[in-house]
Design a protein around this motif. Sequence first.
Motif, PDB file in Angstrom:
ATOM      1  N   LEU A 185       9.942   7.952  42.181  1.00 44.94           N
ATOM      2  CA  LEU A 185      10.919   8.878  41.627  1.00 44.94           C
ATOM      3  C   LEU A 185      10.248   9.694  40.528  1.00 44.94           C
ATOM      4  O   LEU A 185       9.490   9.167  39.714  1.00 44.94           O
ATOM      5  CB  LEU A 185      12.136   8.125  41.107  1.00 44.94           C
ATOM      6  N   ASN A 186      10.533  10.985  40.527  1.00 43.65           N
ATOM      7  CA  ASN A 186       9.764  11.933  39.727  1.00 43.65           C
ATOM      8  C   ASN A 186       9.739  11.663  38.240  1.00 43.65           C
ATOM      9  O   ASN A 186       8.700  11.755  37.615  1.00 43.65           O
ATOM     10  CB  ASN A 186      10.270  13.353  39.980  1.00 43.65           C
ATOM     11  N   ASN A 187      10.840  11.354  37.640  1.00 43.28           N
ATOM     12  CA  ASN A 187      10.886  11.177  36.192  1.00 43.28           C
ATOM     13  C   ASN A 187      11.180   9.734  35.830  1.00 43.28           C
ATOM     14  O   ASN A 187      11.802   9.002  36.597  1.00 43.28           O
ATOM     15  CB  ASN A 187      11.958  12.082  35.580  1.00 43.28           C
ATOM     16  N   GLN A 188      10.759   9.355  34.636  1.00 41.10           N
ATOM     17  CA  GLN A 188      11.047   8.009  34.147  1.00 41.10           C
ATOM     18  C   GLN A 188      12.513   7.921  33.750  1.00 41.10           C
ATOM     19  O   GLN A 188      13.175   8.916  33.501  1.00 41.10           O
ATOM     20  CB  GLN A 188      10.179   7.708  32.933  1.00 41.10           C
ATOM     21  N   PHE A 189      13.006   6.687  33.674  1.00 43.48           N
ATOM     22  CA  PHE A 189      14.354   6.418  33.209  1.00 43.48           C
ATOM     23  C   PHE A 189      14.251   5.935  31.759  1.00 43.48           C
ATOM     24  O   PHE A 189      13.455   5.045  31.461  1.00 43.48           O
ATOM     25  CB  PHE A 189      15.017   5.341  34.066  1.00 43.48           C
ATOM     26  N   VAL A 190      15.048   6.515  30.880  1.00 48.16           N
ATOM     27  CA  VAL A 190      15.071   6.118  29.471  1.00 48.16           C
ATOM     28  C   VAL A 190      16.441   5.526  29.183  1.00 48.16           C
ATOM     29  O   VAL A 190      17.463   6.199  29.328  1.00 48.16           O
ATOM     30  CB  VAL A 190      14.793   7.321  28.541  1.00 48.16           C
ATOM     31  N   SER A 201       9.694   3.271  35.191  1.00 44.77           N
ATOM     32  CA  SER A 201       9.322   4.109  36.325  1.00 44.77           C
ATOM     33  C   SER A 201       9.663   3.311  37.573  1.00 44.77           C
ATOM     34  O   SER A 201       9.295   2.139  37.683  1.00 44.77           O
ATOM     35  CB  SER A 201       7.823   4.425  36.313  1.00 44.77           C
ATOM     36  N   LEU A 202      10.368   3.940  38.492  1.00 46.02           N
ATOM     37  CA  LEU A 202      10.793   3.261  39.710  1.00 46.02           C
ATOM     38  C   LEU A 202      10.212   3.936  40.940  1.00 46.02           C
ATOM     39  O   LEU A 202      10.036   5.152  40.975  1.00 46.02           O
ATOM     40  CB  LEU A 202      12.320   3.263  39.826  1.00 46.02           C
ATOM     41  N   ALA A 205       7.723   0.044  38.743  1.00 46.62           N
ATOM     42  CA  ALA A 205       6.299   0.330  38.594  1.00 46.62           C
ATOM     43  C   ALA A 205       5.834   0.140  37.160  1.00 46.62           C
ATOM     44  O   ALA A 205       4.765  -0.406  36.916  1.00 46.62           O
ATOM     45  CB  ALA A 205       6.001   1.749  39.070  1.00 46.62           C
ATOM     46  N   ASP A 206       6.621   0.605  36.200  1.00 44.44           N
ATOM     47  CA  ASP A 206       6.286   0.475  34.778  1.00 44.44           C
ATOM     48  C   ASP A 206       7.559   0.152  34.014  1.00 44.44           C
ATOM     49  O   ASP A 206       8.628   0.646  34.344  1.00 44.44           O
ATOM     50  CB  ASP A 206       5.731   1.787  34.214  1.00 44.44           C
ATOM     51  N   ILE A 207       7.405  -0.653  32.982  1.00 47.76           N
ATOM     52  CA  ILE A 207       8.521  -0.922  32.098  1.00 47.76           C
ATOM     53  C   ILE A 207       7.962  -1.159  30.700  1.00 47.76           C
ATOM     54  O   ILE A 207       6.968  -1.866  30.528  1.00 47.76           O
ATOM     55  CB  ILE A 207       9.378  -2.121  32.576  1.00 47.76           C
ATOM     56  N   VAL A 208       8.572  -0.521  29.724  1.00 40.88           N
ATOM     57  CA  VAL A 208       8.156  -0.696  28.341  1.00 40.88           C
ATOM     58  C   VAL A 208       9.383  -0.630  27.449  1.00 40.88           C
ATOM     59  O   VAL A 208      10.331   0.092  27.748  1.00 40.88           O
ATOM     60  CB  VAL A 208       7.104   0.362  27.925  1.00 40.88           C
ATOM     61  N   ARG A 209       9.363  -1.428  26.393  1.00 36.99           N
ATOM     62  CA  ARG A 209      10.458  -1.417  25.418  1.00 36.99           C
ATOM     63  C   ARG A 209       9.891  -0.993  24.074  1.00 36.99           C
ATOM     64  O   ARG A 209       8.905  -1.565  23.598  1.00 36.99           O
ATOM     65  CB  ARG A 209      11.093  -2.795  25.305  1.00 36.99           C
ATOM     66  N   GLN A 210      10.498   0.013  23.486  1.00 34.37           N
ATOM     67  CA  GLN A 210      10.083   0.512  22.175  1.00 34.37           C
ATOM     68  C   GLN A 210      11.191   0.190  21.179  1.00 34.37           C
ATOM     69  O   GLN A 210      12.272   0.789  21.256  1.00 34.37           O
ATOM     70  CB  GLN A 210       9.837   2.020  22.233  1.00 34.37           C
ATOM     71  N   ASP A 211      10.951  -0.764  20.296  1.00 29.89           N
ATOM     72  CA  ASP A 211      11.937  -1.112  19.273  1.00 29.89           C
ATOM     73  C   ASP A 211      11.928  -0.085  18.154  1.00 29.89           C
ATOM     74  O   ASP A 211      10.863   0.407  17.762  1.00 29.89           O
ATOM     75  CB  ASP A 211      11.649  -2.504  18.700  1.00 29.89           C
ATOM     76  N   SER A 212      13.105   0.243  17.651  1.00 33.89           N
ATOM     77  CA  SER A 212      13.162   1.179  16.523  1.00 33.89           C
ATOM     78  C   SER A 212      12.960   0.397  15.231  1.00 33.89           C
ATOM     79  O   SER A 212      13.299  -0.775  15.125  1.00 33.89           O
ATOM     80  CB  SER A 212      14.493   1.920  16.510  1.00 33.89           C
ATOM     81  N   THR A 213      12.417   1.073  14.264  1.00 31.12           N
ATOM     82  CA  THR A 213      12.144   0.391  12.988  1.00 31.12           C
ATOM     83  C   THR A 213      13.138   0.759  11.931  1.00 31.12           C
ATOM     84  O   THR A 213      13.879   1.639  12.000  1.00 31.12           O
ATOM     85  CB  THR A 213      10.733   0.752  12.468  1.00 31.12           C
ATOM     86  N   PHE A 250      12.930  -9.846  28.128  1.00 26.86           N
ATOM     87  CA  PHE A 250      13.569  -9.056  29.191  1.00 26.86           C
ATOM     88  C   PHE A 250      12.749  -8.975  30.469  1.00 26.86           C
ATOM     89  O   PHE A 250      13.277  -8.616  31.515  1.00 26.86           O
ATOM     90  CB  PHE A 250      13.926  -7.650  28.682  1.00 26.86           C
ATOM     91  N   THR A 251      11.450  -9.312  30.416  1.00 25.75           N
ATOM     92  CA  THR A 251      10.630  -9.285  31.628  1.00 25.75           C
ATOM     93  C   THR A 251      10.562 -10.640  32.324  1.00 25.75           C
ATOM     94  O   THR A 251       9.789 -10.817  33.257  1.00 25.75           O
ATOM     95  CB  THR A 251       9.203  -8.808  31.304  1.00 25.75           C
TER      96      THR A 251
END
Length: 164
Positions: A63-68, A84-85, A156-164, A125-126
């Motif tokens: 799929l073209n764009n990542q999911f946020v 990314s899926l 395909a990809d997964i990342v978690r960005q915690d806010s500070t 979560f993984t």
Amino acid sequence: MGKILPALLALIGLAVGGGGGYMLRPTAHTSSEANPCGEVSAAPDAHSVADPHDASAFNYVKLNNQFVIPVVEAGRVSALVILSLSLEVAPGGSEKVYAVEPRLRDTLLQVLFNHANTGGFRGAFTEAGNMDALRRALLEAARKTLGETVSNVLIADIVRQDST
């Protein structure tokens, strides 16, 4: 002599490069060379079932764009998860995916929001159980839009960005 030498070297380089390209060109195989036994394999039956372990029986559509996806805790965004899926589809199913991609993205995004709202992206979560539940929910949603064309949803990809 000063002008002839560079021209002569360029001409020699061109001849050597052209000769090398000619010698290394791909050769066309006749059917007897491609299969030395001379046997002709039959085309697969249109009604045959694809082997789920045979990766060549599927097409993969990224799929073209990542999911946020925002992770909301106590009324504020505490983290963002970016995925990314890709979809595993039947041969020829790529066009069908791209034809309904906006509706498919909306459906998948709703599943991802629900997963986030139920705590699926908190903590570990993984973990295998979390990821399996998410894949099943995404596959069910993809099949509502595309039918049996989709056989699997790949994260395909997964990342978690915690806010500070």
